[in-house]
Scaffold this motif. Structure first.
Motif, PDB file in Angstrom:
ATOM      1  N   ASN A  28       0.659  -1.066  -0.124  1.00  0.00           N
ATOM      2  CA  ASN A  28       0.002  -0.195   0.007  1.00  0.00           C
ATOM      3  C   ASN A  28       0.876   1.378   0.085  1.00  0.00           C
ATOM      4  O   ASN A  28       0.499   2.331  -0.397  1.00  0.00           O
ATOM      5  CB  ASN A  28      -0.978   0.084   1.222  1.00  0.00           C
ATOM      6  N   TYR A  29       2.016   1.207   0.417  1.00  0.00           N
ATOM      7  CA  TYR A  29       2.951   2.451   0.350  1.00  0.00           C
ATOM      8  C   TYR A  29       3.209   2.569  -1.207  1.00  0.00           C
ATOM      9  O   TYR A  29       3.080   3.842  -1.313  1.00  0.00           O
ATOM     10  CB  TYR A  29       4.372   1.992   1.022  1.00  0.00           C
ATOM     11  N   TYR A  30       3.439   1.815  -1.955  1.00  0.00           N
ATOM     12  CA  TYR A  30       3.744   1.830  -3.416  1.00  0.00           C
ATOM     13  C   TYR A  30       2.383   2.222  -4.076  1.00  0.00           C
ATOM     14  O   TYR A  30       2.337   3.138  -5.110  1.00  0.00           O
ATOM     15  CB  TYR A  30       4.356   0.527  -3.950  1.00  0.00           C
ATOM     16  N   VAL A  31       1.320   1.928  -3.548  1.00  0.00           N
ATOM     17  CA  VAL A  31      -0.123   2.218  -4.163  1.00  0.00           C
ATOM     18  C   VAL A  31      -0.419   3.688  -3.950  1.00  0.00           C
ATOM     19  O   VAL A  31      -0.568   4.251  -4.805  1.00  0.00           O
ATOM     20  CB  VAL A  31      -1.153   1.322  -3.650  1.00  0.00           C
ATOM     21  N   LEU A  32      -0.076   4.183  -2.738  1.00  0.00           N
ATOM     22  CA  LEU A  32      -0.467   5.584  -2.451  1.00  0.00           C
ATOM     23  C   LEU A  32       0.503   6.664  -2.740  1.00  0.00           C
ATOM     24  O   LEU A  32       0.416   7.775  -3.034  1.00  0.00           O
ATOM     25  CB  LEU A  32      -0.635   5.499  -0.883  1.00  0.00           C
ATOM     26  N   ASN A  33       2.013   5.962  -3.034  1.00  0.00           N
ATOM     27  CA  ASN A  33       3.157   7.049  -3.193  1.00  0.00           C
ATOM     28  C   ASN A  33       3.995   6.934  -4.373  1.00  0.00           C
ATOM     29  O   ASN A  33       4.857   7.794  -4.655  1.00  0.00           O
ATOM     30  CB  ASN A  33       3.940   6.977  -1.883  1.00  0.00           C
ATOM     31  N   THR A  34       3.786   5.895  -5.248  1.00  0.00           N
ATOM     32  CA  THR A  34       4.415   5.769  -6.199  1.00  0.00           C
ATOM     33  C   THR A  34       3.624   5.369  -7.485  1.00  0.00           C
ATOM     34  O   THR A  34       2.528   5.043  -7.528  1.00  0.00           O
ATOM     35  CB  THR A  34       5.640   4.765  -5.993  1.00  0.00           C
ATOM     36  N   THR A  35       4.233   5.380  -8.677  1.00  0.00           N
ATOM     37  CA  THR A  35       3.709   4.604  -9.790  1.00  0.00           C
ATOM     38  C   THR A  35       4.177   3.073 -10.249  1.00  0.00           C
ATOM     39  O   THR A  35       3.913   2.673 -11.073  1.00  0.00           O
ATOM     40  CB  THR A  35       4.009   5.228 -11.215  1.00  0.00           C
ATOM     41  N   ILE A  36       4.821   2.944  -8.992  1.00  0.00           N
ATOM     42  CA  ILE A  36       5.452   1.192  -9.147  1.00  0.00           C
ATOM     43  C   ILE A  36       4.042   0.323  -9.056  1.00  0.00           C
ATOM     44  O   ILE A  36       4.242  -0.651  -9.938  1.00  0.00           O
ATOM     45  CB  ILE A  36       6.183   1.066  -7.858  1.00  0.00           C
ATOM     46  N   PHE A  40      -1.832   9.640 -11.083  1.00  0.00           N
ATOM     47  CA  PHE A  40      -1.199  10.674 -10.603  1.00  0.00           C
ATOM     48  C   PHE A  40      -1.382  11.803 -11.525  1.00  0.00           C
ATOM     49  O   PHE A  40      -0.492  12.528 -11.887  1.00  0.00           O
ATOM     50  CB  PHE A  40       0.136  10.688  -9.945  1.00  0.00           C
ATOM     51  N   GLY A  41      -2.690  11.853 -12.306  1.00  0.00           N
ATOM     52  CA  GLY A  41      -2.571  12.754 -13.449  1.00  0.00           C
ATOM     53  C   GLY A  41      -1.488  12.691 -14.661  1.00  0.00           C
ATOM     54  O   GLY A  41      -1.371  13.508 -15.431  1.00  0.00           O
ATOM     55  N   ARG A  42      -0.979  11.354 -14.898  1.00  0.00           N
ATOM     56  CA  ARG A  42       0.008  11.202 -15.753  1.00  0.00           C
ATOM     57  C   ARG A  42      -0.343   9.855 -16.538  1.00  0.00           C
ATOM     58  O   ARG A  42      -0.927   8.998 -15.848  1.00  0.00           O
ATOM     59  CB  ARG A  42       1.378  10.870 -15.176  1.00  0.00           C
ATOM     60  N   TRP A  43       0.086   9.625 -17.915  1.00  0.00           N
ATOM     61  CA  TRP A  43      -0.139   8.562 -18.520  1.00  0.00           C
ATOM     62  C   TRP A  43       1.230   7.674 -18.192  1.00  0.00           C
ATOM     63  O   TRP A  43       2.131   8.544 -18.378  1.00  0.00           O
ATOM     64  CB  TRP A  43      -0.338   8.570 -20.155  1.00  0.00           C
ATOM     65  N   LEU A  44       1.091   6.405 -18.127  1.00  0.00           N
ATOM     66  CA  LEU A  44       2.437   5.742 -17.763  1.00  0.00           C
ATOM     67  C   LEU A  44       2.266   4.563 -18.865  1.00  0.00           C
ATOM     68  O   LEU A  44       1.478   4.140 -19.276  1.00  0.00           O
ATOM     69  CB  LEU A  44       2.085   5.005 -16.257  1.00  0.00           C
ATOM     70  N   ASP A  45       3.807   4.264 -18.993  1.00  0.00           N
ATOM     71  CA  ASP A  45       4.173   3.205 -19.780  1.00  0.00           C
ATOM     72  C   ASP A  45       4.506   1.954 -18.918  1.00  0.00           C
ATOM     73  O   ASP A  45       4.866   2.355 -17.842  1.00  0.00           O
ATOM     74  CB  ASP A  45       5.201   3.292 -20.678  1.00  0.00           C
ATOM     75  N   ILE A  46       4.435   0.731 -19.246  1.00  0.00           N
ATOM     76  CA  ILE A  46       4.993  -0.665 -18.653  1.00  0.00           C
ATOM     77  C   ILE A  46       5.788  -1.272 -19.772  1.00  0.00           C
ATOM     78  O   ILE A  46       5.729  -1.160 -20.707  1.00  0.00           O
ATOM     79  CB  ILE A  46       3.615  -1.550 -17.956  1.00  0.00           C
ATOM     80  N   ALA A  47       6.876  -1.791 -19.133  1.00  0.00           N
ATOM     81  CA  ALA A  47       7.902  -2.588 -19.702  1.00  0.00           C
ATOM     82  C   ALA A  47       7.745  -4.010 -19.327  1.00  0.00           C
ATOM     83  O   ALA A  47       7.891  -4.323 -18.147  1.00  0.00           O
ATOM     84  CB  ALA A  47       9.200  -1.947 -19.710  1.00  0.00           C
ATOM     85  N   SER A  48       7.867  -4.858 -20.045  1.00  0.00           N
ATOM     86  CA  SER A  48       7.786  -6.463 -19.621  1.00  0.00           C
ATOM     87  C   SER A  48       9.197  -6.974 -19.910  1.00  0.00           C
ATOM     88  O   SER A  48       9.768  -6.682 -21.027  1.00  0.00           O
ATOM     89  CB  SER A  48       6.690  -7.136 -20.333  1.00  0.00           C
ATOM     90  N   TYR A  49       9.781  -7.816 -19.118  1.00  0.00           N
ATOM     91  CA  TYR A  49      10.946  -8.431 -19.222  1.00  0.00           C
ATOM     92  C   TYR A  49      10.879  -9.903 -18.897  1.00  0.00           C
ATOM     93  O   TYR A  49      10.140 -10.158 -18.281  1.00  0.00           O
ATOM     94  CB  TYR A  49      12.148  -7.926 -17.975  1.00  0.00           C
ATOM     95  N   GLN A  50      11.536 -10.566 -19.766  1.00  0.00           N
ATOM     96  CA  GLN A  50      11.542 -12.058 -19.607  1.00  0.00           C
ATOM     97  C   GLN A  50      12.747 -12.691 -19.555  1.00  0.00           C
ATOM     98  O   GLN A  50      13.882 -12.223 -20.079  1.00  0.00           O
ATOM     99  CB  GLN A  50      10.681 -12.633 -20.710  1.00  0.00           C
TER     100      GLN A  50
END
Length: 176
Positions: free
Chosen positions: A29-37, A158-168
């Motif tokens: 929940n720290y990451y939910v509330l404070n980051t884009t992680i 947080f008002g921003r569009w975010l990308d995700i990257a997948s690694y394998q």
């Protein structure tokens, strides 16, 4: 108490049980509330976390990362997709207590979960991270993961569009 494994540097990995849930929830929940992680935008409940880390399926494991007996984070292998052809692939996640990054804990957790995944006969591991999360991107690249996808503007937080990257990473030859 579930399986426990000791690693170098004072770290231990213990299968997550009810006793770890509140701490694991606080970390997440720290990451939910404070980051884009995390792409959750609302804090998770204890029941939601229980369902996430205690799947009941013996192939999908979650481990508390203990540093000198204290919860430093958690690492897990989850189902990548709910279709049979994906059964030899697992999705991994690592979440650390805020402030403990940069100590090599993530790298040790990654090596540990890769070993567990190999024992569980996974063939491929996938990690999906927010493209803003440079520490995680470096961690996976440094440990032999290759970026296999980049999804642009797939999330909004947080008002921003975010990308995700997948690694394998191909870790073994699962028998079919």
């Amino acid at each position: 108490m579930g399986e426990r494994a000791i690693a170098a540097g004072g770290l231990a990995f213990e299968e997550i049980s009810e006793e770890h849930l509140a701490g694991v929830l606080d970390i997440y929940n720290y990451y939910v509330l404070n980051t884009t992680i995390s792409f959750h935008t609302e804090p998770q409940t204890l029941e939601e976390m229980r369902q996430s880390v205690l799947s009941g399926d013996p192939r999908y494991k979650s481990y508390a990362i203990l540093q000198d007996g204290s919860l430093a984070g958690y690492v897990l292998i989850a189902r990548h997709k709910n279709k049979q052809a994906y059964d030899t692939s697992g999705e991994i996640s690592i979440y650390l207590q805020p402030g403990v990054g940069g100590q090599g804990i993530g790298g040790q957790a990654l090596k540990f979960i890769e070993q567990k995944a190999a024992e569980l006969r996974f063939h491929v591991l996938v990690a999906t991270v927010c493209a803003d999360n440079e520490p995680s991107r470096r961690l996976f690249t440094r440990h032999g993961y290759e970026q296999s996808a980049l999804f642009r503007e797939i999330g909004h937080k947080f008002g921003r569009w975010l990308d995700i990257a997948s690694y394998q990473k191909i870790i073994g030859q699962a028998s079919i």
